[in-house]
Design an enzyme around this catalytic site. Structure first.
Site, PDB file in Angstrom:
ATOM      1  N   GLU A   1      -5.344  -8.379  -0.283  1.00 51.66           N
ATOM      2  CA  GLU A   1      -6.643  -7.598   0.982  1.00 51.66           C
ATOM      3  C   GLU A   1      -7.705  -7.944   0.127  1.00 51.66           C
ATOM      4  O   GLU A   1      -7.286  -6.782  -0.297  1.00 51.66           O
ATOM      5  CB  GLU A   1      -5.815  -7.411   1.753  1.00 51.66           C
ATOM      6  CG  GLU A   1      -4.753  -7.504   3.525  1.00 51.66           C
ATOM      7  CD  GLU A   1      -4.231  -6.375   3.668  1.00 51.66           C
ATOM      8  OE1 GLU A   1      -4.730  -5.113   4.650  1.00 51.66           O
ATOM      9  OE2 GLU A   1      -3.342  -6.001   3.763  1.00 51.66           O
TER      10      GLU A   1
ATOM     11  N   GLU B   1       1.260  -1.667   0.209  1.00 49.44           N
ATOM     12  CA  GLU B   1      -0.317   0.329   0.078  1.00 49.44           C
ATOM     13  C   GLU B   1       0.765   0.973  -0.437  1.00 49.44           C
ATOM     14  O   GLU B   1       0.921   2.430   0.662  1.00 49.44           O
ATOM     15  CB  GLU B   1      -1.153   0.134   0.694  1.00 49.44           C
ATOM     16  CG  GLU B   1      -1.978  -0.787   1.238  1.00 49.44           C
ATOM     17  CD  GLU B   1      -3.229  -1.531   2.314  1.00 49.44           C
ATOM     18  OE1 GLU B   1      -2.888  -0.211   2.873  1.00 49.44           O
ATOM     19  OE2 GLU B   1      -3.222  -2.745   2.158  1.00 49.44           O
TER      20      GLU B   1
END
Length: 371
Positions: A288, A184
Site C-alpha cells: 500500500e 500492519e
C-alpha cells in the site's frame, strides 16, 4: 490502510473451478517487453494431507504451481491499485486512462465476518490483474480491541470451521490468489496487534502459521502468502524478526508506506526495507502506498518511481486510490491534482511493467457484470 477512516498517525512510527484453463494475453506497452507467462493447467486433485506444510518458497515440481511460481518471481514490475469497490471495471478505467497503463494487481479487503467471494477473483482476472485479498481477522466493528478475534483464539482453533471453509473455496476457485493476512501487525490500530485484544508476544506468528497450515491441509496451494508490516518511522531498530512467520510460511513480504509530508521515497522506505532484509530475502511488494495532499505530494510521487527503479528486489507497488469518503484518511488519489497525475504517469512509464493483462477464459460468462 485500514477500511476505517482513522489510523496510523505515528505508531511504529506511522488475500475456475477445477479444469479451468487460464489464457494469458500479452498487453501493449511502451515499456520493455516482458515474456508472457505460460498458461496454468487445470488444477489437479489434492493429494493426501501432508504431515508438515510444504515450503511455498521451494521451486515447484508440478504443473499446478508453475504459474504461481512465475507470479511470485515476475519478469517485470507490478502496477497495483486499490479502489473503493475493487475489482471494478468503472474504477479501473478511471485509473488506467490517466496512468497510461492497466493495473496488474487488484487489491480488495475481506473481514472475518465475510465468506470468500469467488466473483472477486474472477473479476480481477477479467480486468487483467492478479487478485490481492487483504484478509482482516475482525468482525464488523472497527474497534482496535476485539478479544473475540484474539490471536490466541485463532491459533487455538476457535475459527477452524470458518478458515477451513474459506480455504476450500479458495482451492476450488483454482486461480492464484494473493492473501495478505493480518497486515500492519506492527502498528497499534488493529485487533491483531500484539498490544491489543489480549494478545501477547509470539501470538502473531502462532496465528499466522496455524492459518497457513490449515490452507495447506485443505489443498489450497494456489495461495501466494503476503506478509506486510507498516513502515517504521523514527529510530526504532528492533526490526520485524519477532513477527515474521518464517520462510516456509511466506511467499512475498510487503511494506505499507504512506508519505506524510516527506519529500523523498527513501525517507519513508529505506529504513524499513533494511529491517526487512535483516530477516528475509523474499520478493518485496510495496503493498500500500500513496501521499497525503500538500506541496510534497507530486515530488514524492515522482521520486517513488525513481526509488523503485533503484531497488530491483522490489517487484512493484499497490497505490491506494481512495478519498476520505471511501476509506482513506486523506485524498490519496494520484488523480487528485494535475501535478501528481503527471508525475505518476511519467514515473510509471519509466518502469519495466509486467507485460499483461492476464485474460481468463471462463466456461460461462460471469454471473454478474463487473461494476
Amino acid at each position: 490502510m485500514p477500511r476505517r477512516l482513522a489510523h496510523r498517525q505515528g505508531v511504529v512510527g506511522l488475500g475456475w473451478a477445477l479444469g479451468l484453463v487460464l489464457l494469458l494475453v500479452a498487453g501493449c506497452s511502451s515499456q520493455g517487453v516482458v515474456s508472457p507467462l505460460a498458461p496454468w493447467p487445470p488444477q489437479q486433485t489434492a493429494g493426501p494431507v501432508p504431515s508438515t506444510p510444504a515450503a511455498p518458497s521451494a521451486t515447484p515440481s508440478g504443473p499446478t504451481t508453475s504459474l504461481k511460481y512465475r507470479l511470485i518471481h515476475p519478469d517485470g514490475d507490478y502496477f497495483g491499485i486499490s479502489t473503493w469497490k475493487a475489482p471494478s471495471q468503472a474504477e479501473t478505467n478511471l485509473v488506467a486512462a490517466p496512468a497510461g497503463a492497466t493495473p496488474t494487481i487488484q487489491e480488495f479487503f475481506v473481514g472475518w465476518d465475510e465468506s470468500f467471494n469467488p466473483q472477486s477473483v474472477r473479476n480481477s482476472y477479467h480486468l487483467g490483474a492478479l487478485p490481492l485479498l487483504t484478509w482482516e481477522p475482525e468482525g464488523a466493528s472497527k474497534d482496535s480491541n476485539q478479544p473475540a478475534y484474539s490471536l490466541r483464539r485463532i491459533a487455538s482453533g476457535a475459527f477452524d470451521g470458518y478458515l477451513t471453509s474459506f480455504a476450500a473455496a479458495v482451492r476450488t476457485e483454482g486461480q492464484p490468489v494473493v492473501i495478505r493476512f493480518a497486515h500492519e501487525m506492527n502498528g497499534d490500530w488493529y485487533p491483531w496487534s500484539e498490544g491489543n485484544s489480549g494478545n501477547r508476544p509470539g501470538d502473531y506468528v502462532k496465528a499466522w502459521r496455524h492459518v497457513h497450515d490449515l490452507f495447506v491441509r485443505a489443498g489450497a496451494v494456489n495461495v501466494i502468502w503476503l506478509w506486510s508490516p507498516n513502515v517504521v518511522r523514527g529510530p526504532e531498530t528492533t526490526g520485524f524478526a519477532s513477527l515474521y512467520p518464517g520462510a516456509d510460511y511466506v511467499d512475498w513480504v510487503g511494506l505499507d508506506a504512506y508519505a506524510l509530508g516527506e519529500s523523498t521515497a527513501g525517507a519513508v522506505l529505506d529504513h524499513s526495507l533494511s529491517l526487512l532484509h535483516a530477516v528475509t530475502d523474499k520478493p518485496v511488494l510495496i503493498s500500500e502506498t500513496a501521499a497525503e495532499p500538500g506541496p510534497e505530494k507530486a515530488p514524492w510521487t515522482a521520486d517513488l518511481f525513481r526509488w523503485l527503479n533503484r531497488h530491483q528486489d522490489v517487484i512493484g507497488f499497490v497505490w491506494f486510490e481512495h478519498t476520505p469518503t471511501d476509506g482513506g484518511k486523506y485524498d490519496y488519489r494520484f488523480t487528485a491534482d494535475p501535478a501528481t497525475e503527471q508525475a505518476f504517469r511519467k514515473g510509471l512509464a519509466s518502469l519495466r511493467l509486467v507485460d499483461w493483462p492476464i485474460r481468463a477464459t471462463l466456461p460461462t460468462p460471469p454471473p454478474s457484470p463487473i461494476p
